[in-house]
Design a protein around this motif. Structure first.
Motif, short mmCIF file in Angstrom:
data_model
loop_
_atom_site.label_atom_id
_atom_site.label_comp_id
_atom_site.label_asym_id
_atom_site.label_seq_id
_atom_site.Cartn_x
_atom_site.Cartn_y
_atom_site.Cartn_z
N LEU A 159 38.97 31.69 49.18
CA LEU A 159 40.23 31.57 49.91
C LEU A 159 39.98 31.48 51.41
O LEU A 159 40.59 30.67 52.09
CB LEU A 159 41.15 32.74 49.60
N SER A 164 47.60 28.20 51.47
CA SER A 164 46.25 28.17 50.87
C SER A 164 46.07 29.23 49.80
O SER A 164 45.19 29.10 48.95
CB SER A 164 45.20 28.39 51.96
N GLY A 165 46.88 30.26 49.83
CA GLY A 165 46.72 31.37 48.89
C GLY A 165 47.59 31.22 47.66
O GLY A 165 48.18 30.18 47.39
N ARG A 166 47.67 32.33 46.93
CA ARG A 166 48.49 32.38 45.73
C ARG A 166 49.86 32.94 46.08
O ARG A 166 50.04 33.56 47.13
CB ARG A 166 47.81 33.29 44.68
N ALA A 167 50.83 32.74 45.22
CA ALA A 167 52.21 33.14 45.51
C ALA A 167 52.33 34.64 45.77
O ALA A 167 53.20 35.07 46.51
CB ALA A 167 53.12 32.73 44.37
N LEU A 199 44.83 40.54 48.82
CA LEU A 199 44.58 39.69 47.66
C LEU A 199 44.47 40.54 46.39
O LEU A 199 43.38 40.96 45.99
CB LEU A 199 43.26 38.92 47.87
N ASP A 228 49.85 36.67 47.07
CA ASP A 228 49.03 37.17 48.17
C ASP A 228 49.95 37.47 49.36
O ASP A 228 51.00 36.84 49.51
CB ASP A 228 47.98 36.14 48.59
N CYS A 284 41.70 40.04 42.90
CA CYS A 284 40.81 39.05 43.49
C CYS A 284 39.47 39.71 43.81
O CYS A 284 39.42 40.73 44.49
CB CYS A 284 41.44 38.49 44.77
#
Length: 92
Positions: free
Chosen positions: A71, A41-44, A60, A46, A63
């Motif tokens: 998120l 669900s997150g970014r690469a 994060l 995180d 962010c």
């Protein structure tokens, strides 16, 4: 992370009855499954860490509060929309 950029932290815990599983390893399967949903669900960049029995911390970088809230909701939905059984070790 750039200097002066916002950073967020999410503290999440999973509420499920660990004692409902006959073996502790089965509860661990569920926790690993949840962790994969958090990562997906997150970014690469995180970072997700299990910090307790059923507690997770998500770092994060770059962010703000709005992004962290979004998120958290994506994770909640990703977990809530699927159920997992320890016997099958796969989503239903």
């Amino acid at each position: 992370m750039t200097s002066g950029a916002a950073a967020g932290l999410l503290l999440m815990w999973i509420e499920f009855a660990i004692e409902s599983f006959p073996k502790p390893e089965e509860g661990d399967v569920v926790l690993r499954w949840v962790a994969t949903r958090m990562l997906a669900s997150g970014r690469a960049f995180d970072a997700v860490a299990r910090i307790g029995g059923d507690e997770f911390l998500i770092a994060l970088p770059n962010c703000d509060r709005s992004g962290a809230n979004k998120l958290a909701e994506r994770i909640r939905r990703a977990v809530a929309e699927e159920m997992v059984t320890a016997e099958l070790r796969t989503p239903l």
